[in-house]
Design a protein around this motif. Structure first.
Motif, PDB file in Angstrom:
ATOM      1  N   ARG A 107      30.250 -18.942  36.882  1.00  0.00           N
ATOM      2  CA  ARG A 107      31.035 -18.627  38.074  1.00  0.00           C
ATOM      3  C   ARG A 107      32.517 -18.516  37.736  1.00  0.00           C
ATOM      4  O   ARG A 107      33.219 -17.639  38.246  1.00  0.00           O
ATOM      5  CB  ARG A 107      30.802 -19.686  39.147  1.00  0.00           C
ATOM      6  CG  ARG A 107      29.417 -19.575  39.790  1.00  0.00           C
ATOM      7  CD  ARG A 107      29.204 -20.621  40.851  1.00  0.00           C
ATOM      8  NE  ARG A 107      30.246 -20.559  41.860  1.00  0.00           N
ATOM      9  CZ  ARG A 107      30.528 -21.548  42.712  1.00  0.00           C
ATOM     10  NH1 ARG A 107      29.845 -22.668  42.668  1.00  0.00           N
ATOM     11  NH2 ARG A 107      31.476 -21.418  43.605  1.00  0.00           N
ATOM     12  N   ALA A 108      32.999 -19.401  36.873  1.00  0.00           N
ATOM     13  CA  ALA A 108      34.413 -19.343  36.471  1.00  0.00           C
ATOM     14  C   ALA A 108      34.714 -18.038  35.742  1.00  0.00           C
ATOM     15  O   ALA A 108      35.723 -17.376  36.008  1.00  0.00           O
ATOM     16  CB  ALA A 108      34.759 -20.544  35.594  1.00  0.00           C
ATOM     17  N   VAL A 109      33.829 -17.650  34.823  1.00  0.00           N
ATOM     18  CA  VAL A 109      34.027 -16.403  34.080  1.00  0.00           C
ATOM     19  C   VAL A 109      34.052 -15.217  35.041  1.00  0.00           C
ATOM     20  O   VAL A 109      34.901 -14.320  34.919  1.00  0.00           O
ATOM     21  CB  VAL A 109      32.924 -16.216  33.016  1.00  0.00           C
ATOM     22  CG1 VAL A 109      32.920 -14.797  32.475  1.00  0.00           C
ATOM     23  CG2 VAL A 109      33.116 -17.216  31.884  1.00  0.00           C
ATOM     24  N   ALA A 110      33.151 -15.206  36.009  1.00  0.00           N
ATOM     25  CA  ALA A 110      33.115 -14.107  36.969  1.00  0.00           C
ATOM     26  C   ALA A 110      34.434 -13.985  37.728  1.00  0.00           C
ATOM     27  O   ALA A 110      34.872 -12.875  38.054  1.00  0.00           O
ATOM     28  CB  ALA A 110      31.961 -14.308  37.950  1.00  0.00           C
ATOM     29  N   GLU A 111      35.077 -15.106  37.976  1.00  0.00           N
ATOM     30  CA  GLU A 111      36.319 -15.085  38.749  1.00  0.00           C
ATOM     31  C   GLU A 111      37.549 -14.706  37.927  1.00  0.00           C
ATOM     32  O   GLU A 111      38.503 -14.158  38.478  1.00  0.00           O
ATOM     33  CB  GLU A 111      36.548 -16.439  39.423  1.00  0.00           C
ATOM     34  CG  GLU A 111      35.560 -16.727  40.537  1.00  0.00           C
ATOM     35  CD  GLU A 111      36.065 -17.806  41.467  1.00  0.00           C
ATOM     36  OE1 GLU A 111      37.118 -17.605  42.103  1.00  0.00           O
ATOM     37  OE2 GLU A 111      35.410 -18.861  41.538  1.00  0.00           O
ATOM     38  N   VAL A 112      37.547 -14.997  36.624  1.00  0.00           N
ATOM     39  CA  VAL A 112      38.755 -14.744  35.831  1.00  0.00           C
ATOM     40  C   VAL A 112      38.546 -13.657  34.775  1.00  0.00           C
ATOM     41  O   VAL A 112      39.436 -13.419  33.949  1.00  0.00           O
ATOM     42  CB  VAL A 112      39.275 -16.038  35.164  1.00  0.00           C
ATOM     43  CG1 VAL A 112      39.547 -17.118  36.196  1.00  0.00           C
ATOM     44  CG2 VAL A 112      38.312 -16.548  34.087  1.00  0.00           C
ATOM     45  N   ARG A 113      37.408 -12.992  34.806  1.00  0.00           N
ATOM     46  CA  ARG A 113      37.069 -12.010  33.776  1.00  0.00           C
ATOM     47  C   ARG A 113      38.125 -10.917  33.643  1.00  0.00           C
ATOM     48  O   ARG A 113      38.356 -10.379  32.556  1.00  0.00           O
ATOM     49  CB  ARG A 113      35.706 -11.376  34.092  1.00  0.00           C
ATOM     50  CG  ARG A 113      35.167 -10.532  32.979  1.00  0.00           C
ATOM     51  CD  ARG A 113      34.742 -11.416  31.826  1.00  0.00           C
ATOM     52  NE  ARG A 113      34.497 -10.628  30.643  1.00  0.00           N
ATOM     53  CZ  ARG A 113      34.487 -11.126  29.422  1.00  0.00           C
ATOM     54  NH1 ARG A 113      34.713 -12.397  29.228  1.00  0.00           N
ATOM     55  NH2 ARG A 113      34.259 -10.373  28.387  1.00  0.00           N
ATOM     56  N   GLU A 115      41.188 -11.202  33.684  1.00  0.00           N
ATOM     57  CA  GLU A 115      42.426 -11.765  33.143  1.00  0.00           C
ATOM     58  C   GLU A 115      42.228 -12.101  31.668  1.00  0.00           C
ATOM     59  O   GLU A 115      41.969 -13.259  31.310  1.00  0.00           O
ATOM     60  CB  GLU A 115      42.820 -13.020  33.914  1.00  0.00           C
ATOM     61  CG  GLU A 115      43.007 -12.795  35.405  1.00  0.00           C
ATOM     62  CD  GLU A 115      43.214 -14.095  36.157  1.00  0.00           C
ATOM     63  OE1 GLU A 115      43.960 -14.963  35.652  1.00  0.00           O
ATOM     64  OE2 GLU A 115      42.618 -14.237  37.241  1.00  0.00           O
ATOM     65  N   PRO A 116      42.323 -11.099  30.787  1.00  0.00           N
ATOM     66  CA  PRO A 116      42.127 -11.364  29.347  1.00  0.00           C
ATOM     67  C   PRO A 116      43.055 -12.482  28.872  1.00  0.00           C
ATOM     68  O   PRO A 116      44.210 -12.549  29.253  1.00  0.00           O
ATOM     69  CB  PRO A 116      42.506 -10.033  28.689  1.00  0.00           C
ATOM     70  CG  PRO A 116      42.338  -9.010  29.763  1.00  0.00           C
ATOM     71  CD  PRO A 116      42.671  -9.703  31.056  1.00  0.00           C
TER      72      PRO A 116
END
Length: 196
Positions: A107-113, A115-116
């Motif tokens: 879920r965290a990755v989905a939200e900040v993906r 933002e490299p």
């Protein structure tokens, strides 16, 4: 860090963990986290320079406990086929809880993906690599052929189950993954005993 500062920091991380998991990282602001933790926003920023730093602390705080729980689940009794199947059956039990809202790392990755370079991406990748290593260690200990490849495949089944259960709101995908995982390990062992 003295005990009082540590307690305050832990309280902030605990509040962030609850709100981030319940509502999402981007939806929750630092004001809500400070209120939940019972501290001022100034105190929050004393311990964490930014919200992104707090997000990282939240994920890092959950990495080892989550990994330890998965390790215990995978290291139960029985042969390796049964242990792998039981690992996925335990996932089935967890995802049936009304409190389960998906894998916090995914879920965290989905939200900040988008933002490299966001530190959450590296922390999540490290966590998933560690889960794959758990599978590989168990398979290597039982001399399962091609343990590294089999571990990758088990990780894909695990991640796929997490995603499908969340997307479809259907815990039975974890049962399907349990059956597939057990078959995968069984076939690998059978191939070895046949001399292939």
């Amino acid at each position: 860090m003295n005990g009082s500062k540590r307690q305050t920091r832990d309280a902030i991380i605990g509040a962030a963990a609850k709100l981030f998991y319940d509502e999402g990282i981007r939806k929750i602001g630092v004001d809500a986290i400070a209120a939940e933790a019972g501290v001022t926003k100034r105190t929050l920023y004393y311990h964490f320079k930014s919200k992104d730093e707090l997000v990282s602390a939240y994920l890092e705080d959950r990495h080892e406990p989550t990994l330890a729980m998965l390790r215990r689940t995978l290291a139960g009794d029985g042969d390796v086929v049964g242990r792998v199947r039981n690992f996925f059956l335990a996932l089935h039990e967890r995802v049936r809880s009304v409190e389960w809202k998906g894998c916090l790392f995914l879920r965290a990755v989905a939200e900040v993906r988008s933002e490299p370079g966001h530190p959450a991406l590296e922390i999540a990748s490290t966590h998933k690599t560690a889960v794959e290593a758990l599978f590989r260690e168990q398979l290597e200990a039982e001399e399962v052929p091609h343990a590294a490849l089999c571990a990758q495949q088990l990780l894909l089944l695990y991640e796929g189950a997490l995603i499908e259960v969340l997307v479809r709101s259907d815990p039975e995908y974890a049962i399907a993954a349990a059956d597939a995982a057990a078959l995968l390990v069984h076939v690998s062992l059978e191939g070895s005993s046949d001399g292939r």
